[in-house]
Design a protein around this motif. Structure first.
Motif, PDB file in Angstrom:
ATOM      1  N   GLU A  82      16.449  -4.844  12.451  1.00  0.00           N
ATOM      2  CA  GLU A  82      16.976  -3.594  11.907  1.00  0.00           C
ATOM      3  C   GLU A  82      16.738  -3.509  10.396  1.00  0.00           C
ATOM      4  OE1 GLU A  82      18.109  -0.838  13.451  1.00  0.00           O
ATOM      5  OE2 GLU A  82      17.420  -1.933  15.220  1.00  0.00           O
ATOM      6  N   ALA A  86      14.704  -0.688   8.449  1.00  0.00           N
ATOM      7  CA  ALA A  86      15.322   0.044   7.335  1.00  0.00           C
ATOM      8  C   ALA A  86      14.439  -0.039   6.093  1.00  0.00           C
ATOM      9  CB  ALA A  86      16.716  -0.509   7.038  1.00  0.00           C
ATOM     10  N   ARG A  89      11.646   2.424   6.445  1.00  0.00           N
ATOM     11  CA  ARG A  89      12.109   3.802   6.214  1.00  0.00           C
ATOM     12  C   ARG A  89      12.295   4.069   4.718  1.00  0.00           C
ATOM     13  NH1 ARG A  89      15.384   2.564  10.702  1.00  0.00           N
ATOM     14  NH2 ARG A  89      17.163   2.196   9.355  1.00  0.00           N
TER      15      ARG A  89
END
Length: 113
Positions: A82, A86, A89
């Motif tokens: 994750e 992240a 992004r």
């Protein structure tokens, strides 16, 4: 004496601060991989990969298990995957902002004489 949380976070991000370690974590997002597959994917000497894998193993971010002569690495938990997503992004947003700024600069440069 305990370490302040912000200092522990800084140490964590410093530990991640190596391109080979980041690449290993990206590759392991798809599941466990033997060292030979990691070597195929990452352009680094075996000793360099071994050193970086040891750092990740000591930190507890990856785990290793031996199957015969093969050592297989995997992420210790889903949170690391994750975190990698992240980071992707965030970088995408940062680069998009720079492209917008660059476009604005080019526009204003063509109208200013």
């Amino acid at each position: 004496m305990s370490v302040p949380l912000y200092q522990a976070k800084a140490e964590f991000f410093r530990m991640l601060g190596h391109p080979v370690r980041i690449r290993v974590l990206e590759l392991l997002q798809d599941g466990p991989k033997p060292v030979r597959d990691l070597l195929t994917e990452i352009e680094v000497e075996p000793s360099g990969l071994s050193q970086q894998l040891a750092v990740l193993r000591r930190s507890g971010i990856v785990t290793a298990k031996r199957e015969g002569t093969t050592v297989i690495y995997e992420l210790a938990g889903g949170d690391v995957a994750e975190l990698m997503k992240a980071a992707r992004r965030i970088l995408t947003e940062m680069l998009a902002g720079k492209n917008e700024l660059l476009a604005q600069l080019r526009e204003s440069g063509s109208t200013v004489r």
